[in-house]
Design an enzyme around this catalytic site. Structure first.
Site, PDB file in Angstrom:
ATOM      1  N   HIS A   1      -2.271   0.941  -9.181  1.00 45.82           N
ATOM      2  CA  HIS A   1      -2.710   0.026  -8.780  1.00 45.82           C
ATOM      3  C   HIS A   1      -3.293  -0.835  -9.157  1.00 45.82           C
ATOM      4  O   HIS A   1      -4.637  -1.516  -9.500  1.00 45.82           O
ATOM      5  CB  HIS A   1      -3.374   1.019  -7.299  1.00 45.82           C
TER       6      HIS A   1
ATOM      7  N   ARG B   1       1.205  -1.240   0.192  1.00 46.26           N
ATOM      8  CA  ARG B   1       0.273   0.105   0.506  1.00 46.26           C
ATOM      9  C   ARG B   1       0.965   1.003  -0.124  1.00 46.26           C
ATOM     10  O   ARG B   1       2.230   1.646   0.110  1.00 46.26           O
ATOM     11  CB  ARG B   1      -1.291  -0.183   1.439  1.00 46.26           C
TER      12      ARG B   1
END
Ligand code: GLV
Length: 310
Positions: free
Chosen positions: A273, A225
């Site tokens: 992502h 992340r």
């Protein structure tokens, strides 16, 4: 009799694919997409990227499924304490992560960014090819995704190690555990892959101190992340040569703001992502198996331990 509802609250386009698979594989359930106008009393299962804040509107809810592997985007304070939350562990998302990590490792190992720059400069110049056996891979995290990535990289002859909070024993992988072992693990790592869950103890773990413990010229791949990374420390480490390359699939915030120095940094490869995505066909099988287990009173797969945060 009206059927129990499986409610989906995430990307509606992929939701339509989930709907087709449910129609085929689970006609006993009524698949509905958020927002729901009626039938709240019949909602037994919810699959979401982020659950609605008030779940009391679904008084008969039995299970919550995360549509992603990570669950840091959930606000657990809004969820009934006894409600099981299941993270997504399915063959499609695992396979996608194995592909992405392998692509990133091989791009670094075979100098792909340098050749792209050389091509743009019209330079025909061979760089020394190193054997995979001389490039040491270290993975932060040892969950299902990390284990699958390590298994693949081993087949390419990269020496592989992993670091996690608790001790593991995995054939062919040097396993390090706990904060005391972190510097030794980093000191033997040429390409570091972050596949940790984002928790209070892993937030900002990719910082100046960690980079300094890697061999000079090491590379970073972040598939965790954005919150794992201290971006200013990464830029400093790249600019002084402590790190050679960073492949980043995640950042904070997302999308990366216009004008951010990462966009045009010559040693950075960015992706939006997409390292891996839950695949509706295989995800539906895993979800239905958990529903079957729940109805049969059997242990569930992928249960989130709320006190651990993953
Ligand atoms: C994506 O980041 C996921 O958690 O699946």
């Amino acid at each position: 009799m009206q059927r129990p509802i499986f409610l989906y609250k995430a990307d509606p386009v992929r939701g339509a694919e989930w709907a087709s698979w449910f129609a085929l594989k689970a006609p006993q359930l009524e698949f509905r997409q958020w927002p729901l106008e009626d039938g709240h009393q019949r909602v037994r299962y919810l699959a979401a990227w982020q659950p609605p804040t008030d779940l009391s509107i679904f008084p008969k809810l039995d299970l919550i499924f995360s549509v992603g592997a990570g669950i840091d985007q959930f606000d657990f304070s809004t969820l009934p304490p006894a409600l099981p939350v299941l993270r997504m562990v399915e063959p499609g998302i695992i396979g996608g992560m194995v592909e992405y990590a392998t692509l990133a490792v091989l791009s670094i190992h075979r100098e792909w960014l340098a050749y792209r720059d050389q091509q743009r400069a019209g330079a025909w110049k061979a760089l020394r090819v190193r054997p995979a056996g001389s490039r040491r891979i270290g993975v932060l995290g040892l969950g299902v995704l990390a284990q699958a990535v390590l298994a693949q990289l081993r087949t390419l002859s990269f020496p592989c190690a992993a670091w996690s909070a608790s001790q593991h024993v995995i054939d062919g992988i040097d396993c390090y555990a706990g904060s005391d072992a972190l510097p030794t693990f980093l000191g033997r790592t040429d390409i570091l892959i972050c596949l940790l869950p984002l928790t209070e103890s892993t937030r900002a773990i990719l910082d100046r101190r960690l980079f300094a413990a890697l061999p000079r010229g090491a590379a970073l791949i972040n598939c965790g992340r954005g919150g794992h990374l201290v971006q200013a420390d990464l830029l400093a480490a790249l600019d002084c040569g402590q790190l050679s390359t960073a492949v980043l699939d995640v950042c904070e915030p997302e999308p990366l703001p216009a004008g951010d120095p990462l966009w045009h940094h010559p040693q950075v490869m960015l992706t939006p992502h997409i390292a891996s995505m839950t695949q509706p066909e295989t995800a539906v099988d895993v979800v239905l198996e958990n529903i079957r287990r729940h109805l049969a009173g059997e242990a569930l797969n992928g249960v989130v331990e709320r006190n651990r945060g993953y």
